[in-house]
Structures are given as C-alpha cells and as structure tokens.
Motif scaffolding. Structure first.
Motif, mmCIF file in Angstrom:
data_model
loop_
_atom_site.group_PDB
_atom_site.id
_atom_site.type_symbol
_atom_site.label_atom_id
_atom_site.label_comp_id
_atom_site.label_asym_id
_atom_site.label_seq_id
_atom_site.Cartn_x
_atom_site.Cartn_y
_atom_site.Cartn_z
ATOM 1 N N VAL A 438 0.866 -1.170 0.000
ATOM 2 C CA VAL A 438 0.000 0.000 0.000
ATOM 3 C C VAL A 438 0.907 1.224 0.000
ATOM 4 O O VAL A 438 2.095 1.129 0.318
ATOM 5 C CB VAL A 438 -0.962 0.040 1.218
ATOM 6 C CG1 VAL A 438 -1.967 -1.103 1.152
ATOM 7 C CG2 VAL A 438 -0.201 0.036 2.534
ATOM 8 N N LEU A 439 0.339 2.356 -0.353
ATOM 9 C CA LEU A 439 1.144 3.580 -0.417
ATOM 10 C C LEU A 439 1.248 4.185 0.980
ATOM 11 O O LEU A 439 0.495 5.097 1.351
ATOM 12 C CB LEU A 439 0.521 4.578 -1.393
ATOM 13 C CG LEU A 439 1.335 5.856 -1.613
ATOM 14 C CD1 LEU A 439 2.679 5.550 -2.249
ATOM 15 C CD2 LEU A 439 0.544 6.853 -2.455
ATOM 16 N N ARG A 440 2.195 3.700 1.734
ATOM 17 C CA ARG A 440 2.400 4.211 3.089
ATOM 18 C C ARG A 440 2.979 5.627 3.045
ATOM 19 O O ARG A 440 3.660 6.009 2.091
ATOM 20 C CB ARG A 440 3.337 3.298 3.870
ATOM 21 C CG ARG A 440 2.807 1.883 4.088
ATOM 22 C CD ARG A 440 3.859 1.057 4.801
ATOM 23 N NE ARG A 440 3.503 -0.345 4.947
ATOM 24 C CZ ARG A 440 2.909 -0.869 6.005
ATOM 25 N NH1 ARG A 440 2.588 -0.073 7.029
ATOM 26 N NH2 ARG A 440 2.642 -2.158 6.071
ATOM 27 N N ASN A 441 2.709 6.383 4.080
ATOM 28 C CA ASN A 441 3.178 7.768 4.134
ATOM 29 C C ASN A 441 4.684 7.885 3.968
ATOM 30 O O ASN A 441 5.183 8.757 3.250
ATOM 31 C CB ASN A 441 2.771 8.414 5.467
ATOM 32 C CG ASN A 441 1.466 9.178 5.366
ATOM 33 O OD1 ASN A 441 0.878 9.288 4.300
ATOM 34 N ND2 ASN A 441 1.002 9.705 6.480
ATOM 35 N N HIS A 442 5.417 7.005 4.618
ATOM 36 C CA HIS A 442 6.880 7.153 4.564
ATOM 37 C C HIS A 442 7.423 6.819 3.176
ATOM 38 O O HIS A 442 8.427 7.382 2.745
ATOM 39 C CB HIS A 442 7.557 6.305 5.641
ATOM 40 C CG HIS A 442 7.657 4.854 5.336
ATOM 41 N ND1 HIS A 442 6.603 3.985 5.523
ATOM 42 C CD2 HIS A 442 8.682 4.094 4.847
ATOM 43 C CE1 HIS A 442 6.970 2.763 5.183
ATOM 44 N NE2 HIS A 442 8.217 2.803 4.762
ATOM 45 N N LEU A 443 6.747 5.911 2.447
ATOM 46 C CA LEU A 443 7.183 5.593 1.091
ATOM 47 C C LEU A 443 6.964 6.790 0.173
ATOM 48 O O LEU A 443 7.823 7.136 -0.650
ATOM 49 C CB LEU A 443 6.430 4.379 0.564
ATOM 50 C CG LEU A 443 6.635 3.064 1.326
ATOM 51 C CD1 LEU A 443 5.769 1.959 0.723
ATOM 52 C CD2 LEU A 443 8.111 2.653 1.294
ATOM 53 N N GLY A 444 5.812 7.424 0.317
ATOM 54 C CA GLY A 444 5.567 8.634 -0.451
ATOM 55 C C GLY A 444 6.563 9.723 -0.103
ATOM 56 O O GLY A 444 7.064 10.428 -0.993
ATOM 57 N N GLU A 445 6.861 9.859 1.173
ATOM 58 C CA GLU A 445 7.798 10.892 1.615
ATOM 59 C C GLU A 445 9.184 10.665 1.022
ATOM 60 O O GLU A 445 9.852 11.615 0.575
ATOM 61 C CB GLU A 445 7.866 10.908 3.143
ATOM 62 C CG GLU A 445 8.895 11.852 3.735
ATOM 63 C CD GLU A 445 8.619 13.317 3.443
ATOM 64 O OE1 GLU A 445 9.575 14.117 3.492
ATOM 65 O OE2 GLU A 445 7.458 13.662 3.155
ATOM 66 N N LEU A 446 9.645 9.418 0.997
ATOM 67 C CA LEU A 446 10.968 9.130 0.432
ATOM 68 C C LEU A 446 11.001 9.427 -1.064
ATOM 69 O O LEU A 446 11.991 9.959 -1.577
ATOM 70 C CB LEU A 446 11.338 7.670 0.696
ATOM 71 C CG LEU A 446 11.624 7.313 2.163
ATOM 72 C CD1 LEU A 446 11.800 5.804 2.327
ATOM 73 C CD2 LEU A 446 12.855 8.059 2.679
ATOM 74 N N ALA A 447 9.917 9.079 -1.770
ATOM 75 C CA ALA A 447 9.856 9.374 -3.200
ATOM 76 C C ALA A 447 9.839 10.879 -3.441
ATOM 77 O O ALA A 447 10.459 11.378 -4.399
ATOM 78 C CB ALA A 447 8.626 8.722 -3.809
ATOM 79 N N ILE A 448 9.150 11.614 -2.588
ATOM 80 C CA ILE A 448 9.092 13.071 -2.712
ATOM 81 C C ILE A 448 10.466 13.690 -2.488
ATOM 82 O O ILE A 448 10.888 14.600 -3.225
ATOM 83 C CB ILE A 448 8.054 13.644 -1.725
ATOM 84 C CG1 ILE A 448 6.634 13.262 -2.168
ATOM 85 C CG2 ILE A 448 8.191 15.157 -1.590
ATOM 86 C CD1 ILE A 448 5.588 13.451 -1.098
ATOM 87 N N ARG A 449 11.179 13.208 -1.502
ATOM 88 C CA ARG A 449 12.519 13.736 -1.229
ATOM 89 C C ARG A 449 13.425 13.556 -2.438
ATOM 90 O O ARG A 449 14.198 14.456 -2.800
ATOM 91 C CB ARG A 449 13.120 13.048 -0.004
ATOM 92 C CG ARG A 449 12.446 13.405 1.314
ATOM 93 C CD ARG A 449 13.079 12.630 2.466
ATOM 94 N NE ARG A 449 12.358 12.846 3.723
ATOM 95 C CZ ARG A 449 12.673 12.251 4.882
ATOM 96 N NH1 ARG A 449 13.724 11.422 4.929
ATOM 97 N NH2 ARG A 449 11.970 12.491 5.969
ATOM 98 N N ARG A 450 13.342 12.389 -3.076
ATOM 99 C CA ARG A 450 14.159 12.150 -4.261
ATOM 100 C C ARG A 450 13.709 13.046 -5.416
ATOM 101 O O ARG A 450 14.535 13.583 -6.156
ATOM 102 C CB ARG A 450 14.079 10.677 -4.665
ATOM 103 C CG ARG A 450 14.763 9.736 -3.688
ATOM 104 C CD ARG A 450 14.521 8.273 -4.061
ATOM 105 N NE ARG A 450 15.075 7.934 -5.367
ATOM 106 C CZ ARG A 450 14.993 6.711 -5.905
ATOM 107 N NH1 ARG A 450 14.366 5.737 -5.247
ATOM 108 N NH2 ARG A 450 15.520 6.477 -7.091
ATOM 109 N N ALA A 451 12.403 13.224 -5.558
ATOM 110 C CA ALA A 451 11.886 14.035 -6.654
ATOM 111 C C ALA A 451 12.305 15.492 -6.525
ATOM 112 O O ALA A 451 12.475 16.189 -7.536
ATOM 113 C CB ALA A 451 10.371 13.930 -6.703
ATOM 114 N N LYS A 452 12.482 15.964 -5.307
ATOM 115 C CA LYS A 452 12.881 17.353 -5.098
ATOM 116 C C LYS A 452 14.273 17.638 -5.648
ATOM 117 O O LYS A 452 14.613 18.798 -5.901
ATOM 118 C CB LYS A 452 12.805 17.710 -3.617
ATOM 119 C CG LYS A 452 11.372 17.864 -3.097
ATOM 120 C CD LYS A 452 11.335 18.231 -1.627
ATOM 121 C CE LYS A 452 9.906 18.463 -1.155
ATOM 122 N NZ LYS A 452 9.834 18.808 0.296
ATOM 123 N N VAL A 453 15.068 16.591 -5.833
ATOM 124 C CA VAL A 453 16.392 16.752 -6.442
ATOM 125 C C VAL A 453 16.401 16.135 -7.840
ATOM 126 O O VAL A 453 17.439 15.710 -8.338
ATOM 127 C CB VAL A 453 17.505 16.160 -5.549
ATOM 128 C CG1 VAL A 453 17.628 16.957 -4.268
ATOM 129 C CG2 VAL A 453 17.255 14.689 -5.247
#
Length: 496
Positions: A438-453
């Motif tokens: 499932v799309l857990r919050n921390h998985l989304g957060e890690l993907a977002i951190r990578r996307a920011k760079v």
C-alpha cells in the motif's frame, strides 16, 4: 504579409476527439479560463496504463511539447478549459461558495471504459480560488498521482491520474516549495457540493438541470424505476447512497483514511476523490487521525462511515426541492445503513478467507480487530501474513506481531475452524484480497525527497507496485516492510 501578432496560437494535438457535455449545462455552472503557464516544466511521472486506456501515445506525452501541454503551458487542441462552481460543508460547517480553485476541466475523451474527463490541478487562480494562488506543490501532487493509482490497483473506485509535471516556480505554503500539475481523470468530477450550491441559492432550475444531466448520463435506470413511486430524484439519491456505502466499506477494509471528507470532496459517482491528507494505516488504530489540520478528529478512521452518511444527508437536503417529499428523501438514504455493514462484512470475509456467511463472522472480525488495536499491529502486514499462514498452516509469523499471544491463539483456533478443508485455494484467494503493498506515508515521503532533487526513480518504483499491489515484486521487497520509527511523526495537512 500577416504580422506575428496575427498568427494563430500554437496548439498541441493529442490526436483524440474532445467532447464538452459539462460545458453544455451553461454559464451558471462554470467559468471559462486559460491555464497560467509554468516556466521550464519537467516530467515527474506518467501513467502508461491509463494513457493506453485513453488511447494516448505515451511517447507523445513525454515529448517536450507534451510535457508543456500536461502542465497547462501549451494549449491542447480541442479542449475548452473551465472551472466549475460548487459549495459545501467543510469540517461540518457550511462554507458557502467554493468551486475549482485550482482545477480546470479540459473536456472528455473516449476510452476503453467509456467517456472520461481530463482535469488539470494546479494551473493557477480561478474565480473560486478564495485568496489562494491556484497552484499545487510537488509534494502533494506526487501523493495524489500515486494515491489515486494505488486505490485503482486495490480495485477501489477512484479518480485516476495520467501524469504529474513539475516546475521550479516557487509556491509559498508553510515554506517555499515548487509548483506541480496533476492531470486527473474520471467519468465526472461532479461532487455533492455542486448540488448544495444551487439548492442553497434557491436556483432550482439549475439544480434540476444538474440532476437531470447526472441521472441521464450516469444513472439512467432511475428514469424507469418503480421505486419511490417512480420518483427519479429519490431513486438517484438512493443509488448515490448505495455507491457511497460500498466505497466506504472498501476504505475501511483496506485501512484507508481520507482525511478531509467535506461534502465538496464527495463524488456523486461514489469515487474516491481529492487526495489531500490521506493515509493507509500502519499500526491499527481505529481512532487514527491522518489529517494534522483535523484538530477535532472529525475525520478519524473509525468515524468515516458516519461522516459519509452525514454528507449524504446534506445531499438529500439539496435534492429535497426536486424530490418534493421529506419522508421520501429520508427513505432514499435508508439503504446506506444496510448496504455499508453488509458490504464491509463481505470485504472482511474475503480478507479472512471465509467462503460463505455465518452468523458468528461479525464476532470473529470484531475480535481480531480488537487484538490488532490492543497491540497496534501493522494492518497491512497482518493480513498478508495471515494469508500465507493459511497456506502453510504455520501461524508463528502472524503470532509474532502480537503481545497478547494467548488472545491471538484463541482467535486463530476459531478462525481455522471456519476455513474450508482446501486451504491452498483459500490462501490464494486471500493473497488476491490482502495487498502486499500500500502507499504508506513514509514511502511517499521518500519518493518526494528524491523528486525534489530531480530523481524520479522512487515515483516510478511506487507506481509499479501500486498498480499490482497483490503481486510479490521481489526486486522491490523493501517497499513492503514495516514502517520506520520516524514514519509516525510525518504530518500531513490540508496545505497543498
């Protein structure tokens, strides 16, 4: 020779025919607008499965002009961008006029599953922005892109997401973030709040026009019904109530928290819509509040079913001028009270591997949920491990999640007694019901951190697993593990 000023604007052609049935309702329902361009847009993610359903070539969407078009910076040939007006109750309080404050409906295209509307989210101010900037930020846009596709992968009715694009243009929230645009897809984006808007203003002609449009397009069986003395509007309310009941049952069964169930965030088609502060449960806590802005806990996980009924009651009030009878309106809402529990019980029987209904099933479900809550057991991992335990006959990997081992052992014995003799087929059915991912919050957060760079690999990996959440995906096993300790400190709010 014509001057450059006289030259027609450059358009991007997606190669599909566009229709505009919502626009045909008339100017009382929307405002025509043009998207505000974003500088130097870039592609964060595109959904090839949905693109194929819409008969859109993925390579065209990923081209430089395609990315500009998906960001609203290059007009798309055949579209008619518009922002619709609606009203609604927010956190239980009448908020008055709302509307598409940062969304633009482009029109509808044919797909493998029928006509689908495409809508920009994040393309700038509209008359309904209410002092907002009309933008969306990269963080929330990635969450919506992945969240809507995660729900689709779980076979839960939802809006979809075709793409997410970004720009380094600054957007001020609690801090300075960067802009993004999501292209959302659904048969319709009409909400309860659309009906509330015209009812609250006593614009009953427009209210009837809207209701007739939705009935004729999506609920045509209501025209021929004998229910409610042939009252099509009461039959329509009943159908919406039943779709909403079935949706809420699926939310609860999978452990999904919407976070902001305002009436303007409720789909008239029974779809999951508006992915703001949503969350899939980690540790099972019936009182969990996923929205940091929800100080009263109105939208806590265990309150969602009752809130949905409250919202339906508001819809019923809005439709009352058309139904014409208060008792008939209340009767049209009544089936929610039976459909929701029956649908939830069916969902939970599937999760437990029970082939048929039994009078003790509700007790069996309540007992295991009490055990999960008592020891704050990880919700998704419990159900997945239970599925494997049924196949192997070894409950230890499940048992290890509990502090109350005796309580689990007693429940396991009773559960095992209810299972059919053929455990292999039962376990296979459970594995097709209880997701590994499932799309857990921390998985989304890690993907977002990578996307920011500008590293979008995390978004791509998550899109792959949420599209097939019941499969094993051994190369992405880490996306199915227990959440880290810091995950419980992630705060998701209405700010996006």
């Amino acid at each position: 020779m014509d001057s450059l000023a006289d030259a027609p604007p450059r358009l991007f052609d997606l190669g599909v025919g566009w229709k505009h049935s919502f626009a045909a309702l008339g100017p009382a329902f929307f405002t025509d607008l043009v998207a505000a361009p974003l500088p130097s847009p870039y592609l964060v993610g595109v959904n090839p499965r949905l693109a194929a359903d819409l008969r859109l070539p993925t390579d065209l969407l990923q081209s430089e002009d395609g990315v500009s078009a998906l960001t609203g910076s290059l007009p798309i040939a055949g579209t008619r961008p518009l922002a619709s007006v609606y009203s609604g109750h927010q956190f239980g309080v009448w908020a008055g006029q709302l509307g598409d404050g940062r969304a633009l409906l482009l029109g509808e295209v044919e797909s493998a599953t029928g006509p689908q509307e495409l809508q920009f989210k994040g393309t700038g101010r509209t008359p309904y922005s209410r002092m907002g900037d009309g933008r969306a930020v990269l963080r929330s846009s990635i969450r919506e892109f992945l969240g809507s596709e995660a729900m689709h992968g779980l076979r839960i009715p939802t809006t979809r997401a075709l793409s997410v694009t970004g720009s380094d243009a600054p957007v001020r929230r609690e801090e300075i973030e960067t802009a993004a645009v999501v292209v959302r897809v659904a048969p319709s984006f009409i909400r309860f709040g659309h009906f509330e808007h015209f009812a609250s203003r006593e614009q009953y002609g427009e209210l009837r026009t809207l209701a007739d449009y939705v009935i004729d397009r999506f609920y045509p069986e209501c025209r021929a019904t004998e229910r409610f003395g042939g009252n099509a509007y009461a039959a329509f309310l009943e159908q919406v109530s039943e779709r909403t009941a079935a949706l809420l049952a699926r939310w609860q069964a999978v452990g999904f928290c919407h976070g902001v169930m305002n009436t303007d965030n409720m789909s008239i088609l029974g779809l999951t819509i508006d992915y703001g502060p949503f969350q899939f449960l980690d540790a099972f806590d019936p009182n969990h509040i996923c929205n940091h802005s929800d100080e009263s806990g109105r939208y806590a996980y265990n309150r969602q079913p009752n809130v949905a009924y409250w919202n339906l009651f508001c819809l019923g009030q809005a439709l009352l001028p058309l139904i014409g009878d208060e008792q008939l309106t209340l009767a049209a809402l009544e089936s929610y009270k039976t459909i929701f529990p029956s649908e939830l019980e069916a969902c939970m029987r599937g999760k437990l591997g029970l082939p048929d209904a039994h009078e003790d099933d509700r007790v069996l479900v309540e007992r295991v949920l009490q055990l999960l809550a008592k020891d704050r057991v990880d919700y998704t991992i419990f159900w997945r491990r239970l599925s494997h335990a049924v196949a192997t006959g070894d409950p230890e990997p499940v048992r290890d999640q509990f502090l109350d081992r005796e309580g689990f052992d007693a429940w396991w014995r009773d559960h095992s007694a209810r299972l059919p003799a053929e455990r292999g087929a039962t376990a296979l059915g459970m594995l097709r019901t209880n997701p590994k991912f499932v799309l857990r919050n921390h998985l989304g957060e890690l993907a977002i951190r990578r996307a920011k760079v500008k590293d979008f690999g995390g978004v791509a990996d998550l899109l792959k697993v949420v599209h097939a959440p019941f499969d094993e995906h051994p190369a992405l096993e880490d996306l199915a593990g227990f959440p880290p300790d810091w995950a419980s400190h992630i705060e998701i709010s209405c700010s996006s």
